[in-house]
Design a protein around this motif. Sequence first.
Motif, mmCIF file in Angstrom:
data_model
loop_
_atom_site.group_PDB
_atom_site.id
_atom_site.type_symbol
_atom_site.label_atom_id
_atom_site.label_comp_id
_atom_site.label_asym_id
_atom_site.label_seq_id
_atom_site.Cartn_x
_atom_site.Cartn_y
_atom_site.Cartn_z
ATOM 1 N N PHE A 53 11.644 -8.277 1.527
ATOM 2 C CA PHE A 53 10.224 -8.493 1.781
ATOM 3 C C PHE A 53 9.810 -7.876 3.126
ATOM 4 N N LEU A 54 10.617 -8.129 4.163
ATOM 5 C CA LEU A 54 10.293 -7.585 5.492
ATOM 6 C C LEU A 54 10.304 -6.054 5.468
ATOM 7 N N SER A 55 11.289 -5.496 4.755
ATOM 8 C CA SER A 55 11.422 -4.043 4.676
ATOM 9 C C SER A 55 10.275 -3.422 3.881
ATOM 10 N N ILE A 101 7.201 -4.184 4.101
ATOM 11 C CA ILE A 101 5.972 -4.044 4.897
ATOM 12 C C ILE A 101 5.815 -2.598 5.394
ATOM 13 N N PRO A 102 6.815 -2.047 6.144
ATOM 14 C CA PRO A 102 6.665 -0.621 6.496
ATOM 15 C C PRO A 102 6.658 0.285 5.268
ATOM 16 N N VAL A 154 5.311 -0.236 2.271
ATOM 17 C CA VAL A 154 3.958 -0.195 1.711
ATOM 18 C C VAL A 154 3.015 0.573 2.646
ATOM 19 N N TYR A 155 3.217 0.390 3.963
ATOM 20 C CA TYR A 155 2.399 1.121 4.937
ATOM 21 C C TYR A 155 2.553 2.633 4.735
#
Lengths: 247, 247
Positions: B150-152, B154-155, B157-158
């Motif tokens: 999930f944390l990974s 974020i970048p 999707v950015y």
Amino acid sequence: MEMINLGQFELVSNAFSFAIAVMGAATVFLFLGRSQVAPQYKTAVTISGIVTLIAFYHYWRIFDSWQAAYTVTATGLTATVHKFNDAYRYVDWLLTVPLLLLELILVMRLSREETVSKGKSLATAAALMILLGYPGEVSNITGERWKWWFLSMIPFVYIVINLVSGLTKSINSQPESVRQMVSDARTLTVLAWCFYPVVFVLPMLGVGGAEATTYVQVGYTIADIVAKAVFGVFIFAVAVRKSESNA
Amino acid sequence: MEMINLGQFELVSNAFSFAIAVMGAATVFLFLGRSQVAPQYKTAVTISGIVTLIAFYHYWRIFDSWQAAYTVTATGLTATVHKFNDAYRYVDWLLTVPLLLLELILVMRLSREETVSKGKSLATAAALMILLGYPGEVSNITGERWKWWFLSMIPFVYIVINLVSGLTKSINSQPESVRQMVSDARTLTVLAWCFYPVVFVLPMLGVGGAEATTYVQVGYTIADIVAKAVFGVFIFAVAVRKSESNA
């Protein structure tokens, strides 16, 4: 499977080592020769060298896998627990056979549309041919081998028909000075290629186990040398001739 | 962890060897092809070749680590004391993924300010994405895997949003002759990239231990070949086309 004897083991080992030497030499020759051809032929010569480079790598792996599959003992040859890895050949062909067809198309310098359309259809058929051959190659059941051989022959025949008839118009549009050479390159491809399905069926024609193994390995090696190294040098020669005549 | 069988071991070995051959061939092709593009595109092609060179090195290490992790015995396959080293993939990605985004930005030839700002933000996000994915990859706890996934994301999707919407204006400013190709290169990146988070979650979706290991290794290998070698050749083709039209 029937065991090969020491003489057969050595014959195959030497054939593999011969292939390593030829493919390595052809790679260096083609990469150095690349600077001697006109810009429009550089990609064809680059790809010729990449094909022999990929084959060089795989023959190295094939040689090592062959050595690991057998041990020489005081009483003769024994098989080890490591199976000889046939997959290296098919992985190699999956990459190199489409590239070989691209070499031939690129050195002809057709229109961009024709290059793209012929390149796509022939390369796709070539990949399909290899993928359909593999399940038969790794099978010991004669019926299975024939089934996959037959399926693989469909794209094979499609490619050969394309090379023989479809390229005739393109060959006739080549400059006078290289027309014969391009035609010869095409003939060389077709002849070298016909070797593969014949080698494939050897074990199915009653040629005994150990002997078949030997003939198949040596046969594929000779076919690879002609279809890749000899053919690559031929493509280079055509590129040099066309560069000289500014074609 | 559930043990893989001999067939799965060989499938993964062959996939790794295939990747070594493809990455090596792509590297040579791109380094030689560099002389065929205009000076302003040389860096993009150089970086494409460096990405496949880095991957070539890591797949060699990955192949060796895989061989060291298992031993073939008379009764089948057994695990050795050496654990297969997953870190090679992440070290590879940490280097190559920011470079892949730079290739795409460089071949578009934006203004210097835009190149620097987009390069910095996308490369930083890419490095962050890889660093956040690794703790999850090496964990066997499903909850931990999901947390880092999930944390990974974020970048991830950015970057994807940036590629999909942020680059549209830049793509529309490309010369007519290559606009479609640059857009295709962008689509190829996005599609190949979506493969990774899917492969990552396979073990969390109840795909059994040994099967998951096999799918994850083969899946990442295919994704790497598309995202690095196929993408690199695509970037080269765009550079050649743009060089021809003096764009």
